[in-house]
Design a protein around this motif. Sequence first.
Motif, short mmCIF file in Angstrom:
data_model
loop_
_atom_site.label_atom_id
_atom_site.label_comp_id
_atom_site.label_asym_id
_atom_site.label_seq_id
_atom_site.Cartn_x
_atom_site.Cartn_y
_atom_site.Cartn_z
N ALA A 208 -15.25 -12.36 15.29
CA ALA A 208 -14.15 -13.06 15.65
C ALA A 208 -13.02 -12.93 14.82
O ALA A 208 -13.10 -12.72 13.54
CB ALA A 208 -14.34 -14.61 16.05
N VAL A 209 -11.60 -12.94 15.44
CA VAL A 209 -10.39 -12.76 14.46
C VAL A 209 -10.34 -14.12 13.71
O VAL A 209 -10.57 -15.31 14.38
CB VAL A 209 -9.35 -12.50 15.49
N ASN A 210 -9.84 -14.28 12.54
CA ASN A 210 -9.56 -15.36 11.67
C ASN A 210 -8.37 -15.98 12.34
O ASN A 210 -7.41 -15.47 12.35
CB ASN A 210 -9.25 -14.72 10.36
N PRO A 211 -8.52 -17.19 12.95
CA PRO A 211 -7.44 -17.88 13.41
C PRO A 211 -6.06 -17.82 12.38
O PRO A 211 -4.98 -17.95 12.80
CB PRO A 211 -7.86 -19.42 13.72
N ARG A 212 -6.14 -17.85 11.20
CA ARG A 212 -5.16 -17.94 10.54
C ARG A 212 -4.67 -16.54 10.27
O ARG A 212 -3.28 -16.70 9.84
CB ARG A 212 -5.48 -18.25 8.83
N ARG A 213 -5.04 -15.45 11.05
CA ARG A 213 -4.32 -14.18 10.78
C ARG A 213 -4.02 -13.67 12.32
O ARG A 213 -3.37 -12.64 12.58
CB ARG A 213 -5.30 -13.27 10.37
N MET B 156 -18.09 -1.69 15.57
CA MET B 156 -17.13 -1.31 15.86
C MET B 156 -16.34 -1.51 17.03
O MET B 156 -15.25 -2.07 17.19
CB MET B 156 -16.82 0.22 15.51
N ALA B 157 -17.04 -1.67 18.23
CA ALA B 157 -16.78 -1.90 19.42
C ALA B 157 -16.58 -3.57 19.64
O ALA B 157 -15.63 -3.96 20.19
CB ALA B 157 -17.68 -1.71 20.70
N ALA B 158 -17.53 -4.40 19.00
CA ALA B 158 -17.61 -5.80 18.99
C ALA B 158 -16.20 -6.16 18.14
O ALA B 158 -15.71 -7.03 18.57
CB ALA B 158 -18.74 -6.25 18.46
N ALA B 159 -16.01 -5.34 17.08
CA ALA B 159 -14.72 -5.97 16.26
C ALA B 159 -13.43 -5.43 17.17
O ALA B 159 -12.56 -6.45 17.14
CB ALA B 159 -14.60 -5.00 14.95
N THR B 160 -13.39 -4.54 17.69
CA THR B 160 -12.07 -3.90 18.42
C THR B 160 -12.00 -4.92 19.46
O THR B 160 -10.85 -5.43 19.73
CB THR B 160 -12.58 -2.40 19.03
N ASP B 161 -13.09 -5.19 20.23
CA ASP B 161 -12.94 -6.26 21.26
C ASP B 161 -12.22 -7.65 20.92
O ASP B 161 -11.48 -8.05 21.75
CB ASP B 161 -14.26 -6.58 21.98
N ALA B 162 -12.84 -8.17 19.88
CA ALA B 162 -12.36 -9.30 19.31
C ALA B 162 -10.63 -9.13 18.91
O ALA B 162 -9.93 -10.10 19.22
CB ALA B 162 -13.05 -9.67 17.88
N LEU B 163 -10.29 -8.06 18.16
CA LEU B 163 -8.97 -7.93 17.74
C LEU B 163 -8.11 -7.58 19.12
O LEU B 163 -6.96 -8.34 19.13
CB LEU B 163 -8.77 -6.40 16.95
N LEU B 164 -8.44 -6.87 20.13
CA LEU B 164 -7.50 -6.57 21.23
C LEU B 164 -7.42 -8.25 22.13
O LEU B 164 -6.62 -8.38 22.64
CB LEU B 164 -8.30 -5.84 22.19
N ALA B 165 -8.54 -8.79 22.01
CA ALA B 165 -8.66 -10.37 22.74
C ALA B 165 -7.38 -11.27 21.97
O ALA B 165 -7.07 -11.96 22.75
CB ALA B 165 -9.94 -10.76 22.81
N ALA B 166 -7.38 -10.93 20.73
CA ALA B 166 -6.40 -11.87 19.97
C ALA B 166 -5.13 -11.16 19.96
O ALA B 166 -4.19 -12.01 19.30
CB ALA B 166 -6.97 -11.96 18.74
N GLY B 167 -4.79 -10.22 20.74
CA GLY B 167 -3.62 -9.55 20.70
C GLY B 167 -2.94 -8.40 20.01
O GLY B 167 -1.64 -8.21 19.87
N SER B 168 -3.86 -7.96 19.40
CA SER B 168 -3.56 -6.69 18.43
C SER B 168 -2.85 -5.55 19.16
O SER B 168 -3.30 -5.45 20.44
CB SER B 168 -4.72 -6.27 17.68
N GLY B 169 -2.42 -4.67 18.47
CA GLY B 169 -1.94 -3.18 19.21
C GLY B 169 -3.36 -2.33 19.22
O GLY B 169 -4.44 -2.87 19.09
N PRO B 170 -2.70 -1.19 19.40
CA PRO B 170 -4.07 -0.10 19.42
C PRO B 170 -4.83 -0.19 18.12
O PRO B 170 -4.39 -0.56 17.06
CB PRO B 170 -3.36 1.12 19.43
N VAL B 171 -6.24 -0.01 18.29
CA VAL B 171 -7.36 -0.05 17.05
C VAL B 171 -7.98 1.28 16.84
O VAL B 171 -8.21 2.02 17.83
CB VAL B 171 -8.33 -1.22 17.48
N SER B 172 -7.90 1.59 15.46
CA SER B 172 -8.53 3.02 15.27
C SER B 172 -9.66 2.72 14.45
O SER B 172 -9.66 1.49 13.90
CB SER B 172 -7.68 4.08 14.50
N VAL B 173 -10.67 3.55 14.06
CA VAL B 173 -11.51 3.12 13.17
C VAL B 173 -11.97 4.30 12.19
O VAL B 173 -11.76 5.54 12.62
CB VAL B 173 -13.17 3.22 14.21
N ALA B 174 -12.30 4.10 11.01
CA ALA B 174 -12.45 5.23 10.00
C ALA B 174 -13.94 4.71 9.20
O ALA B 174 -13.83 3.49 8.82
CB ALA B 174 -11.31 5.24 9.11
N VAL B 175 -14.83 5.33 9.14
CA VAL B 175 -15.88 5.17 8.56
C VAL B 175 -16.32 6.21 7.32
O VAL B 175 -15.88 7.53 7.41
CB VAL B 175 -16.99 5.05 9.34
#
Length: 245
Positions: free
Chosen positions: A191-196, A218-237
């Motif tokens: 989940a996204v940190n409420p303070r962020r 990565m999919a679970a993290a991206t879903d959480a970010l988008l649900a919290a109103g982020s812009g586009p998400v990219s991933v790097a490993v």
Amino acid sequence: MKGALRLLYPPQCVACSTPVTGGAEGPGQLCPACFPETRFITGAACARCGVPLPDDGTGADDPTLTCDDCLSMARPWQRGRAAMVYSGAGRKLVLALKHGDRPDLAPALAAWLARTAAPLIDADTIVAPIPLHLRRLLKRRYNQAALISARVARTHKALHLPDLLLRCRHTPGQDHRGVGDRFANIAGALAVNPRRVAALRDRPVLLVDDVMASGATMAAATDALLAAGSGPVSVAVLARSVKDD
């Protein structure tokens, strides 16, 4: 001074500690034995997950290249890169960082990933690691993804938010699980940190982790970010698991 230090402490291979001579200075040098065993992804690769693909001469920057998994499986993030294949010396390095109490490897590995991830970062990008649950963090004493993401952000002068995401619950390891089990195991755990939330609004995010296999985390993290109103998400490993390996 640097010359004197090199005489006292000659450069060593980052993978096996064998002394190395010549080549570029800085972290990440490999000896002649370990270099061929480290499969850097420099040619054609999937633009969504970074897995290497048969090279037809189009190169790594073709945004239309997509692997079979990304064609058949929904990927909520937009772009993805990986520095190397999770095999050989690359696998050894990732495991040493993750489970071998070797945080000293982070500068070398982060330098490799920073070069690979350069096309995914701009001035407004937030760089964030996949978080560990407190139980696992206390056991390991550091989050290997956070060590890497901090240096990637510093290299590109981007904002680093190591606490952007939180682990809501402890999850068993993803190793030796099928694809469906991996997605079920991680569901609802991030989940996204409420303070962020305010800092996140509409801004692009680069998620950083050590290894990608199915992409479930990565999919679970991206879903959480988008649900919290982020812009586009990219991933790097650091390393991408490949079926043939």
